[in-house]
Write a protein that holds these residues in place. Structure first.
Motif, PDB file in Angstrom:
ATOM      1  N   TYR A   1      56.798 148.320  -2.755  1.00 36.78           N
ATOM      2  CA  TYR A   1      55.469 148.274  -1.835  1.00 36.78           C
ATOM      3  C   TYR A   1      55.914 148.234  -0.149  1.00 36.78           C
ATOM      4  O   TYR A   1      56.893 147.404  -0.120  1.00 36.78           O
ATOM      5  CB  TYR A   1      54.589 147.265  -2.133  1.00 36.78           C
ATOM      6  CG  TYR A   1      53.691 146.970  -0.985  1.00 36.78           C
ATOM      7  CD1 TYR A   1      52.407 147.851  -0.839  1.00 36.78           C
ATOM      8  CD2 TYR A   1      53.636 145.881   0.154  1.00 36.78           C
ATOM      9  CE1 TYR A   1      51.511 147.596  -0.063  1.00 36.78           C
ATOM     10  CE2 TYR A   1      52.468 145.653   0.896  1.00 36.78           C
ATOM     11  CZ  TYR A   1      51.685 146.555   0.828  1.00 36.78           C
ATOM     12  OH  TYR A   1      50.503 146.266   1.851  1.00 36.78           O
ATOM     13  N   GLU A   2      55.252 149.093   0.344  1.00 37.01           N
ATOM     14  CA  GLU A   2      55.549 149.024   2.070  1.00 37.01           C
ATOM     15  C   GLU A   2      54.060 148.928   2.716  1.00 37.01           C
ATOM     16  O   GLU A   2      53.282 149.941   2.161  1.00 37.01           O
ATOM     17  CB  GLU A   2      56.454 150.171   2.566  1.00 37.01           C
ATOM     18  CG  GLU A   2      57.760 150.148   2.131  1.00 37.01           C
ATOM     19  CD  GLU A   2      58.571 151.112   2.723  1.00 37.01           C
ATOM     20  OE1 GLU A   2      58.095 152.067   3.558  1.00 37.01           O
ATOM     21  OE2 GLU A   2      59.613 151.602   2.340  1.00 37.01           O
ATOM     22  N   SER A   3      53.897 147.918   3.413  1.00 40.00           N
ATOM     23  CA  SER A   3      52.448 147.811   4.027  1.00 40.00           C
ATOM     24  C   SER A   3      52.190 149.168   5.057  1.00 40.00           C
ATOM     25  O   SER A   3      53.251 149.691   5.624  1.00 40.00           O
ATOM     26  CB  SER A   3      52.657 146.583   4.977  1.00 40.00           C
ATOM     27  OG  SER A   3      53.473 146.368   6.036  1.00 40.00           O
ATOM     28  N   ARG A   4      51.238 149.400   5.174  1.00 37.12           N
ATOM     29  CA  ARG A   4      50.682 150.296   6.282  1.00 37.12           C
ATOM     30  C   ARG A   4      51.250 150.287   7.738  1.00 37.12           C
ATOM     31  O   ARG A   4      51.294 149.234   8.204  1.00 37.12           O
ATOM     32  CB  ARG A   4      49.057 150.537   6.327  1.00 37.12           C
ATOM     33  CG  ARG A   4      48.972 151.624   7.010  1.00 37.12           C
ATOM     34  CD  ARG A   4      47.339 152.168   6.916  1.00 37.12           C
ATOM     35  NE  ARG A   4      46.897 152.411   5.538  1.00 37.12           N
ATOM     36  CZ  ARG A   4      47.027 153.560   5.014  1.00 37.12           C
ATOM     37  NH1 ARG A   4      47.601 154.519   5.438  1.00 37.12           N
ATOM     38  NH2 ARG A   4      46.732 153.709   3.817  1.00 37.12           N
TER      39      ARG A   4
ATOM     40  N   THR B   1      63.730 151.612  -3.271  1.00 32.56           N
ATOM     41  CA  THR B   1      62.705 150.960  -4.243  1.00 32.56           C
ATOM     42  C   THR B   1      63.100 149.572  -4.744  1.00 32.56           C
ATOM     43  O   THR B   1      62.277 148.631  -5.289  1.00 32.56           O
ATOM     44  CB  THR B   1      62.462 151.769  -5.336  1.00 32.56           C
ATOM     45  OG1 THR B   1      63.328 152.019  -6.066  1.00 32.56           O
ATOM     46  CG2 THR B   1      61.872 153.049  -4.724  1.00 32.56           C
TER      47      THR B   1
ATOM     48  N   TYR C   1      58.013 147.630  -9.121  1.00 32.33           N
ATOM     49  CA  TYR C   1      56.842 148.278  -8.021  1.00 32.33           C
ATOM     50  C   TYR C   1      57.586 148.000  -6.777  1.00 32.33           C
ATOM     51  O   TYR C   1      57.949 146.809  -6.677  1.00 32.33           O
ATOM     52  CB  TYR C   1      55.469 147.441  -8.380  1.00 32.33           C
ATOM     53  CG  TYR C   1      54.663 147.265  -7.343  1.00 32.33           C
ATOM     54  CD1 TYR C   1      53.945 148.588  -7.108  1.00 32.33           C
ATOM     55  CD2 TYR C   1      54.160 146.499  -6.556  1.00 32.33           C
ATOM     56  CE1 TYR C   1      52.979 148.839  -5.878  1.00 32.33           C
ATOM     57  CE2 TYR C   1      53.362 146.444  -5.396  1.00 32.33           C
ATOM     58  CZ  TYR C   1      52.494 147.773  -5.140  1.00 32.33           C
ATOM     59  OH  TYR C   1      51.800 148.091  -4.171  1.00 32.33           O
TER      60      TYR C   1
ATOM     61  N   ASN D   1      57.744 157.003  -9.610  1.00 32.57           N
ATOM     62  CA  ASN D   1      56.532 157.359  -8.910  1.00 32.57           C
ATOM     63  C   ASN D   1      55.202 157.609 -10.054  1.00 32.57           C
ATOM     64  O   ASN D   1      54.750 158.555 -10.001  1.00 32.57           O
ATOM     65  CB  ASN D   1      56.664 158.310  -8.227  1.00 32.57           C
ATOM     66  CG  ASN D   1      55.284 158.427  -7.075  1.00 32.57           C
ATOM     67  OD1 ASN D   1      54.484 157.627  -7.202  1.00 32.57           O
ATOM     68  ND2 ASN D   1      55.353 159.502  -6.338  1.00 32.57           N
TER      69      ASN D   1
ATOM     70  N   GLU E   1      51.610 154.083   3.853  1.00 36.81           N
ATOM     71  CA  GLU E   1      51.797 153.144   3.016  1.00 36.81           C
ATOM     72  C   GLU E   1      52.293 153.377   1.693  1.00 36.81           C
ATOM     73  O   GLU E   1      51.739 154.438   1.184  1.00 36.81           O
ATOM     74  CB  GLU E   1      50.171 152.420   2.808  1.00 36.81           C
ATOM     75  CG  GLU E   1      50.034 151.147   1.987  1.00 36.81           C
ATOM     76  CD  GLU E   1      48.789 150.432   1.753  1.00 36.81           C
ATOM     77  OE1 GLU E   1      48.634 149.939   0.663  1.00 36.81           O
ATOM     78  OE2 GLU E   1      47.819 150.845   2.626  1.00 36.81           O
TER      79      GLU E   1
ATOM     80  N   SER F   1      57.566 144.613   3.111  1.00 44.58           N
ATOM     81  CA  SER F   1      58.215 145.437   2.283  1.00 44.58           C
ATOM     82  C   SER F   1      58.549 144.442   0.842  1.00 44.58           C
ATOM     83  O   SER F   1      58.924 143.447   1.020  1.00 44.58           O
ATOM     84  CB  SER F   1      59.486 146.072   2.323  1.00 44.58           C
ATOM     85  OG  SER F   1      59.417 146.795   3.680  1.00 44.58           O
TER      86      SER F   1
ATOM     87  N   SER G   1      59.784 144.421  -3.510  1.00 45.74           N
ATOM     88  CA  SER G   1      60.081 145.130  -4.609  1.00 45.74           C
ATOM     89  C   SER G   1      60.044 143.860  -5.803  1.00 45.74           C
ATOM     90  O   SER G   1      60.626 142.857  -5.451  1.00 45.74           O
ATOM     91  CB  SER G   1      61.566 145.718  -4.858  1.00 45.74           C
ATOM     92  OG  SER G   1      61.841 146.036  -5.909  1.00 45.74           O
TER      93      SER G   1
ATOM     94  N   ASN H   1      53.332 152.868  -2.263  1.00 49.28           N
ATOM     95  CA  ASN H   1      52.901 151.955  -3.520  1.00 49.28           C
ATOM     96  C   ASN H   1      53.725 152.916  -4.760  1.00 49.28           C
ATOM     97  O   ASN H   1      53.046 153.847  -5.046  1.00 49.28           O
ATOM     98  CB  ASN H   1      51.497 151.848  -3.716  1.00 49.28           C
ATOM     99  CG  ASN H   1      50.774 150.962  -2.755  1.00 49.28           C
ATOM    100  OD1 ASN H   1      50.929 149.572  -2.837  1.00 49.28           O
ATOM    101  ND2 ASN H   1      50.259 151.580  -1.769  1.00 49.28           N
TER     102      ASN H   1
END
Length: 883
Positions: A793-796, A83, A791, A845, A821, A768, A770, A823
């Motif tokens: 994030y990883e795209s779909r 993360t 935060y 999370n 995906e 991706s 952070s 978030n």
């Protein structure tokens, strides 16, 4: 500066000539001058080849996470670390001992002890060769470095995709320590403590320990117990001897243990016919939880076992001879793990055992010499020896409900023509022969690996701001493996092509002779014998015609209904090796190198360009899918495929023997990379653009019954990495890190799912990121309050290349529907008093995001799909006291 002081600031790769490129806000910072209340934490001092320099001057793509940020973000293990590092992805699979690390889209090594990971993990300079030795909770971490791209010239153990280097705190000559207690949801209880101090003026010690327990966040409704709990503890002791400013000796011993019930696999898709067979077999109207993975409710018929012991020791000696320093690291480690799991993940007792008992013994020796000359030339030269022995005992056995389940599937597969008793009667074997509880495949492997390497690096500075670097690594790697596997499943040993061929021929003869004799039905054996004696020529024609018809139709399920039963032959006889054709040995060697130019445009801006290669030696498949390659065996029944092949010629062919892989050949990686690094007192950013590829990437994919190990022709990735940090106000730090990846299978003809050439590898998000920030306020009495949020994030992305349930290739619509995906929001706040006491509240999370980490074909349930849900929201509070 004293040698001991330098050591406290170095250890970046244990004195090797390498530096770091920091993830913003999470790097080890040296306090610098303050300007208007701002701390210049962007100036980071590292020591490369015993030369003190700043982070900006070191042209290596490395993300650094400090122990303080790991503590504040409540990162408990390497799984959580992803993360904070967008280029890193970590996934825990079916057991606590199987964790996969991926950097820049490249990585493998879990699920099979014969496969070394493409991403190497080092702890205090000592290589941890398998994931079971890497996942324990480490106390008192100083920092974690993630080196991106192939690494060879500064590590004796070559790594084709990248390296994770974990550095723990050294013993101190000043008495101190800490105690931390944490309580969280799911009844999480964590206790950590460490103490350090002097034994004498030249000898210091430290002892650290941790206990990490948590109830399971998943519930087994059939067994009435929790799943996915946490139960691990460890202890680590160190001695540091520094008799003078030139010599330092560090001795480390550690032991950690894991005993957990992990890991649930949820039903993602069930096939009605399979669901009905499960109901019939188990007598349970609800043998699985239908398509509700985030209920975290499952149904198994026995709990999982995950017992791991990981222990060892190391000795590192550093000796300074003025401008030249010597380093030696000697280490011995053992890992013992036993896992067992209800791998059908249903309340039906289909798989009664799926165990793996693994023992790994590793010895490593590294020596280095490094210079610190005032002139334009400096060097590092080293040698590395790696010796590893692995013993594996696997067991896969049918459970008590498997016969009833298989009987239902046999009826469906044969269109109602057969049942298990009917097949037994047809073949003339005793009733109850097939699909009995305890039948299965039991395999053992003995693995030995010896590897030697010489490595080094030369830095040449022809101009004041220009540095040219050349590095090399020559590796010689030998492996030797033997197997002893026995299948006790008689059904899987049946050759339904040959049996069907005989039955069709016999029926053809009986039918035709009956017609010739004017009988109302088939001729019996006596009538056929009499006919053959009376009319031998005509009988010969009937016999030849029946044989020809059988030969043409023995693969046609409409004529040979036994063909439909081949899908139930899960555990066919195993061809052991070494044998007359396969020697069970590999012998690899490689010369890897790095060429780099680094130019300081100004005191604050630095650019570099790198070309580097990397290498990973051959890996063996130590599992039930270890099969001869197509080069030495042509599969199929001799009735239909009598073609010659070395295995057949040697008389080693077995019923239902198919091709696969005993081992995958070496991986050879290369990277073209250019980077820009800029640092000012309040702002810093780093940018890297690269094209990285691996030829012969060792792909290890689950097929529903086992793992297929194969070399991809080539996998490549174009990528852009950016990270930056800014301090807009006193106590405020904002950071962002982003990675863009565009991966491609340039060539992968023989994958488990067909030809994947030209397609996009699954599980690698295009983007991706952070990002987040922290704020620290210092009160007048010296007390501080801080708050932090980040935060990830990883795209779909498509989760898997393809599923057997949907046919080969990732163009199948069924496979495309399984996407992920990510978030994740994490937050923490800490109040720290002046007496060393600190109180924190934290949540990981925070918004309870839900996604499936990976999916796979459900075991022994053709058409069904299972998957692993992510960990739900966790939160709690911590109290720390430092003294």
């Amino acid at each position: 500066m004293k040698f001991t002081e330098t050591r406290l600031k170095s250890i970046l790769l244990s004195g090797a000539a390498i530096g770091t490129l920091a993830i913003p806000g999470v790097a080890i910072a040296q306090e610098a001058d303050q300007d208007a209340g701002f701390t210049d934490s962007n100036v980071i001092i590292v020591t490369a080849s015993k030369r003190e320099t700043t982070l900006q001057e070191i042209p290596i793509a490395v993300s650094v996470t400090s122990g303080e940020d790991i503590e504040n973000a409540q990162v408990r293990d390497l799984i959580d670390l992803q993360t904070l590092v967008p280029s890193l992805r970590v996934s825990q699979l079916q057991s606590s001992a199987n964790t996969n690390f991926i950097i820049r889209g490249f990585g493998n090594g879990a699920n099979n002890p014969g496969i070394e990971p493409s991403v190497g993990v080092f702890i205090d300079g000592v290589y941890r060769s398998r994931s079971a030795a890497q996942i324990g909770d480490l106390p008192n971490i100083q920092r974690v470095e993630v080196l991106r791209g192939p690494q060879s010239t500064l590590f004796g153990k070559n790594a084709s995709a990248g390296i994770i280097s974990i550095i723990t705190e050294r013993p101190q000559f000043q008495f101190g320590g800490s105690v931390e207690a944490t309580y969280g949801n799911f009844n999480a209880r964590i206790l950590k403590a460490d103490i350090t101090g002097p034994i004498s003026d030249t000898l210091a010690f430290s002892i650290a320990g941790n206990i990490n327990k948590r109830d399971g966040y998943a519930r087994d409704l059939n067994l009435g117990i929790d799943f996915n709990d946490r139960d691990r503890w460890g202890v680590r002791g160190q001695l540091l001897w520094e008799p003078n400013s030139d010599l330092s000796v560090r001795i480390i011993g550690d032991y950690d243990k894991i005993d957990e019930n992990c890991c649930i696999a949820a039903n993602i898709r069930s096939v009605p016919g399979i669901f009905g067979a499960l109901q019939l077999a188990s007598g349970d109207p609800r043998p699985i939880e239908p398509q509700s993975p985030f209920s975290y409710e499952v149904r198994n018929n026995f709990p999982s076992i995950n017992k791991i012991e990981n222990y060892g020791g190391s000795l590192q000696a550093d000796y300074s001879l003025g401008a030249v320093s010597l380093t030696g690291i000697t280490a011995y480690r053992e890992v013992r793990s036993f896992t067992d799991q209800d791998s059908d993940f249903t309340s039906a007792d289909l798989i009664g055992q799926n165990s793996a008992d693994t023992a790994i013994k590793t010895f490593t020796q590294e020596v280095r010499i490094a210079s610190d000359f005032d002139g334009p030339l400096n060097f590092l030269l080293g040698g590395y020896y790696f010796n590893e022995k692995i013993n594996v005992d696997n067991g896969l056995a049918f459970g008590g409900d498997f016969r009833t389940y298989a009987n239902a599937l046999i009826g469906a597969a044969s269109g109602g023509a057969f049942s298990a008793p009917a097949v037994e009667a047809q073949l003339g074997v005793p009733q109850g022969t097939f699909f009995q509880q305890g039948q299965g495949l039991f395999d053992s492997y003995d693995y030995k690996n010896n590897s030697y390497s010489a490595f080094g690096q030369i830095d040449f500075k022809p101009l004041d701001r220009l540095t040219l670097t050349f590095g090399f690594n020559y590796t010689k790697d030998k492996k030797r493996v033997s197997s002893n596997a026995v299948s006790t499943d008689p059904f899987s040993a049946l050759d339904f092509v040959a049996i069907g061929n005989t039955l069709i021929t016999q029926q053809g003869i009986a039918t035709t002779v009956g017609q010739a004799l004017g009988l109302p039905g088939l001729a019996n054996a006596a009538q056929i014998g009499a006919f053959a004696a009376a009319q031998p020529a005509l009988f010969g024609q009937i016999q030849a015609g029946s044989a020809a018809f059988a030969q043409a139709n023995n693969l046609n399920p409409a004529v040979n209904p036994l063909i439909g039963l081949q899908s139930l032959q899960f555990l066919p006889p195993f061809l052991n090796f070494p044998n007359a054709v396969e020697d069970g040995r590999t012998n690899d060697d490689d010369f890897a190198y790095t060429i780099r130019a680094n130019y300081e445009i100004t005191d604050n801006v630095n650019i570099y360009a790198t070309y580097a290669t990397g290498f990973k030696a051959s890996s063996f498949n130590l599992g039930r899918d270890s099969r001869p390659s197509a080069a030495v065996f042509i599969p199929g029944s001799p009735v239909n495929n009598p073609a010659a092949s070395p295995i057949r010629d040697a008389g080693l062919a077995l019923p239902n023997l198919t091709t696969g892989s005993r081992f995958a050949g070496p991986e050879n990686s290369e990277v073209y990379e250019a980077g820009l690094k800029a640092q000012w007192p309040l702002v810093a950013f780093n940018l890297a653009v690269f094209k990285q590829s691996i030829k012969g990437f060792q792909s290890n994919i689950f097929t529903g019954t086992g793992f297929a190990l194969a070399n991809a022709g080539e996998q490549s990735t174009f990528g852009i990495e950016f990270d930056g940090t800014v301090q807009p106000a006193p106590g405020v730090n904002i950071f962002v890190a982003m990675t863009y990846l565009d991966p491609t299978y340039d060539s992968f003809v023989n994958s488990a799912f067909g030809d994947l050439s030209g397609t996009t590898p699954a599980g690698i998000p295009a983007l991706s990121a952070s990002m987040g920030g922290s704020y620290t306020h210092e009160f007048a009495n010296g007390m501080t309050w801080s708050v932090r949020g980040d935060y990830a994030y990883e795209s779909r992305v498509q989760i898997i290349e393809g599923l057997n349930a949907f046919g080969p290739g990732n163009q199948q619509a069924g496979a495309r529907e399984f996407t992920r995906e990510v978030n994740l929001v994490n937050a923490s706040t800490t109040l720290e008093l002046t007496n060393g006491l600190a109180v924190s509240l934290w949540a990981r999370n925070l918004l309870d995001a839900q996604y499936i980490t990976t999916v796979f074909d459900s075991v022994a349930q053709s058409g069904s799909v299972s998957g692993y849900p992510n960990q739900p929201r966790t939160y709690g509070g911590s109290v720390r006291f430092k003294f």
